[in-house]
Write an enzyme that holds these catalytic residues in place. Structure first.
Site, mmCIF file in Angstrom:
data_model
loop_
_atom_site.group_PDB
_atom_site.id
_atom_site.type_symbol
_atom_site.label_atom_id
_atom_site.label_comp_id
_atom_site.label_asym_id
_atom_site.label_seq_id
_atom_site.Cartn_x
_atom_site.Cartn_y
_atom_site.Cartn_z
ATOM 1 N N GLY A 1 0.869 -1.180 0.000
ATOM 2 C CA GLY A 1 0.000 0.000 0.000
ATOM 3 C C GLY A 1 0.902 1.224 0.000
ATOM 4 O O GLY A 1 1.932 1.250 0.687
ATOM 5 N N ASN B 1 4.272 1.619 2.211
ATOM 6 C CA ASN B 1 5.609 1.534 1.597
ATOM 7 C C ASN B 1 6.462 2.733 1.993
ATOM 8 O O ASN B 1 7.646 2.595 2.322
ATOM 9 C CB ASN B 1 5.503 1.496 0.067
ATOM 10 C CG ASN B 1 4.772 0.268 -0.441
ATOM 11 O OD1 ASN B 1 4.721 -0.752 0.245
ATOM 12 N ND2 ASN B 1 4.205 0.366 -1.631
ATOM 13 N N ARG C 1 -10.034 -4.739 -2.913
ATOM 14 C CA ARG C 1 -10.018 -3.632 -1.950
ATOM 15 C C ARG C 1 -11.402 -3.039 -1.713
ATOM 16 O O ARG C 1 -11.551 -2.227 -0.797
ATOM 17 C CB ARG C 1 -9.035 -2.551 -2.404
ATOM 18 C CG ARG C 1 -9.440 -1.913 -3.669
ATOM 19 C CD ARG C 1 -8.538 -0.875 -4.285
ATOM 20 N NE ARG C 1 -7.308 -0.473 -3.695
ATOM 21 C CZ ARG C 1 -6.343 0.150 -4.404
ATOM 22 N NH1 ARG C 1 -6.503 0.375 -5.702
ATOM 23 N NH2 ARG C 1 -5.245 0.549 -3.816
ATOM 24 N N LYS D 1 8.342 13.633 -11.742
ATOM 25 C CA LYS D 1 9.223 12.481 -12.003
ATOM 26 C C LYS D 1 9.011 12.052 -13.449
ATOM 27 O O LYS D 1 7.905 11.686 -13.829
ATOM 28 C CB LYS D 1 8.866 11.342 -11.049
ATOM 29 C CG LYS D 1 9.082 11.683 -9.589
ATOM 30 C CD LYS D 1 8.449 10.643 -8.680
ATOM 31 C CE LYS D 1 6.961 10.709 -8.740
ATOM 32 N NZ LYS D 1 6.274 9.641 -8.000
ATOM 33 N N ALA E 1 12.371 7.038 -16.137
ATOM 34 C CA ALA E 1 13.758 6.636 -15.938
ATOM 35 C C ALA E 1 14.729 7.772 -16.265
ATOM 36 O O ALA E 1 15.942 7.604 -16.157
ATOM 37 C CB ALA E 1 14.053 5.438 -16.828
ATOM 38 N N ALA F 1 14.268 13.725 -12.403
ATOM 39 C CA ALA F 1 13.240 14.341 -11.553
ATOM 40 C C ALA F 1 13.516 15.841 -11.547
ATOM 41 O O ALA F 1 14.673 16.273 -11.480
ATOM 42 C CB ALA F 1 13.296 13.780 -10.144
ATOM 43 N N GLY G 1 7.756 4.575 -6.924
ATOM 44 C CA GLY G 1 7.312 5.958 -6.691
ATOM 45 C C GLY G 1 7.228 6.259 -5.199
ATOM 46 O O GLY G 1 7.577 7.354 -4.749
ATOM 47 N N ASP G 2 6.777 5.277 -4.439
ATOM 48 C CA ASP G 2 6.692 5.459 -2.985
ATOM 49 C C ASP G 2 8.101 5.600 -2.400
ATOM 50 O O ASP G 2 8.337 6.411 -1.502
ATOM 51 C CB ASP G 2 5.985 4.257 -2.339
ATOM 52 C CG ASP G 2 4.637 3.987 -2.976
ATOM 53 O OD1 ASP G 2 3.975 4.962 -3.406
ATOM 54 O OD2 ASP G 2 4.242 2.811 -3.072
HETATM 55 O O1 LIG Z 1 -1.799 0.822 -7.258
HETATM 56 C C1 LIG Z 1 -2.581 0.956 -6.348
HETATM 57 O O2 LIG Z 1 -3.724 1.358 -6.537
HETATM 58 C C2 LIG Z 1 -2.190 0.624 -4.995
HETATM 59 O O3 LIG Z 1 -2.837 0.993 -4.050
HETATM 60 C C3 LIG Z 1 -0.969 -0.127 -4.764
HETATM 61 C C4 LIG Z 1 0.125 0.842 -4.606
HETATM 62 O O4 LIG Z 1 0.686 1.101 -5.863
HETATM 63 C C5 LIG Z 1 1.142 0.394 -3.666
HETATM 64 O O5 LIG Z 1 2.222 1.182 -3.836
HETATM 65 C C6 LIG Z 1 1.508 -1.047 -3.779
HETATM 66 O O6 LIG Z 1 2.301 -1.442 -2.706
#
Ligand SMILES: O=C(O)C(=O)C[C@H](O)[C@H](O)CO
Length: 339
Positions: A37, A41, A112, A237, A240, A243, A269-270
């Protein structure tokens, strides 16, 4: 960026997901899994970098909720702001690699709907455990997935009751960072207005170039600033490549990404957000913060999990040429080892 007198603590709020290892087991609420999530992360990556961090949100009263709480706690993340929902399960997701026109790509499969996270209501912002944590924090980190999954709770935070919330009176006692994380499928009306509005209230905004195009209508640094005049920093960002941080006065700081032999991209990204925040919390200059973002992202790109400790901080001090000569693979540095 001043957060004087505060602890340097970051509070992350969002949806926790169990990353189920086997997509075939996605309907099993006890399937072997890892914590994931977006903001989970970020919290794990921040803790790995030594930044004090709390994660707040709701998990189910089930094996995955317990796993996520234990994983966070074992990593050193403060879990005192987690609420256990006895009536709704922890959200789950799995990923599979599938071939597309441009090679292998990750497909994500979600469970979810009706999750514990989605039931977090306006009262979340009023809970003593949440208020206490925000009152002591230097940063609040949220994003577009939080906005889609926990709209009532985030709206309450955005209303900024008293001194806490995304929209609390400025100057707020803490900074707000917002990762756009646009997920088209989560917004049935396709309207990015809520996400754009929340981004506009933040102090630091992170966005991919493609999602900036989608949400704000442009990824051009100057054009984006016209849509986002308020934040101190807007970070774009560009995959590759690089940024780019656009400061409020319009000046731009750019740092190239690292060359990476990518294993699997989810979570990068996280990790970039966590790296950037690590530098900002410590008062580092923005160029160094962007490099921290790249080091974090590279570390996650070379594993199949969604979080990982960042690459060694000594790489931050490389000259421009040595940085450009680095290549990162699953085992670490593949090329361009510095002395
Ligand atoms: O992609 C999504 O919708 C998520 O909620 C998952 C996220 O990307 C998250 O970073 C996965 O660990």
């Amino acid at each position: 960026m001043e957060t004087a007198g505060r602890t340097g603590r970051v509070v992350c709020f969002g949806e926790a997901l169990a990353l189920v290892a086997d997509p075939g087991a996605l309907d099993d609420p006890a399937a072997p899994a890892r914590a994931a999530g977006a903001e989970v992360n970020v919290a794990l990556d921040l803790a790995a970098a030594g930044v004090p961090v709390s994660w707040i949100g709701r998990v189910g009263d089930d094996p995955h909720g317990l796993l996520i709480t234990r994983t966070l706690a074992a990593a050193g993340v403060d879990t005192g702001g987690i609420e256990v929902d006895p009536a709704h399960p922890t959200g789950r997701y799995a990923k599979s690699l599938e071939s597309g026109v441009d090679g292998l790509r990750t497909r994500m499969h979600y469970r979810r709907a009706g999750s514990a996270a989605s039931t977090a209501g306006a009262e979340l912002a009023q809970r003593p455990a949440v208020r206490e944590r925000l009152a002591a924090a230097s940063w609040l980190h949220v994003g577009g997935i939080t906005a889609a999954v926990c709209p009532a709770a985030l709206r309450a935070l955005a209303a900024g009751t008293g001194s806490v919330g995304v929209g609390a009176r400025r100057p707020r006692p803490y900074r707000v960072s917002f990762d756009v994380n646009w997920r088209e499928q989560m917004w049935p009306d396709g309207d990015p207005a809520v996400v754009a509005d929340l981004a506009g209230r933040a102090d630091v905004v992170l966005t991919g170039a493609d999602e900036a195009d989608r949400v704000f209508g442009t990824a051009d640094p100057a054009g984006l600033r016209e849509h986002l005049p308020g934040p101190e920093l807007v970070v774009i960002k560009d995959g590759a490549e690089r940024a780019v941080a656009v400061h409020r006065d319009g000046t731009v700081t750019t740092r190239p990404a690292l060359a990476v032999d990518v294993v699997e991209p989810v979570g990068a990204g996280d990790a970039f957000a966590a790296g950037l925040l690590t530098g900002l919390v410590r008062g580092e200059d923005v160029g160094r913060c962007l490099r921290r973002g790249h080091l974090g992202a590279a570390a996650v790109l070379v594993v199949d999990g969604d979080s990982a400790p960042p690459l060694p901080a000594r790489l931050l001090d490389l000259g421009v040429e040595a940085w450009a000569g680095l290549r990162i693979g699953p085992g670490g540095i593949v090329e361009g080892v510095p002395a």
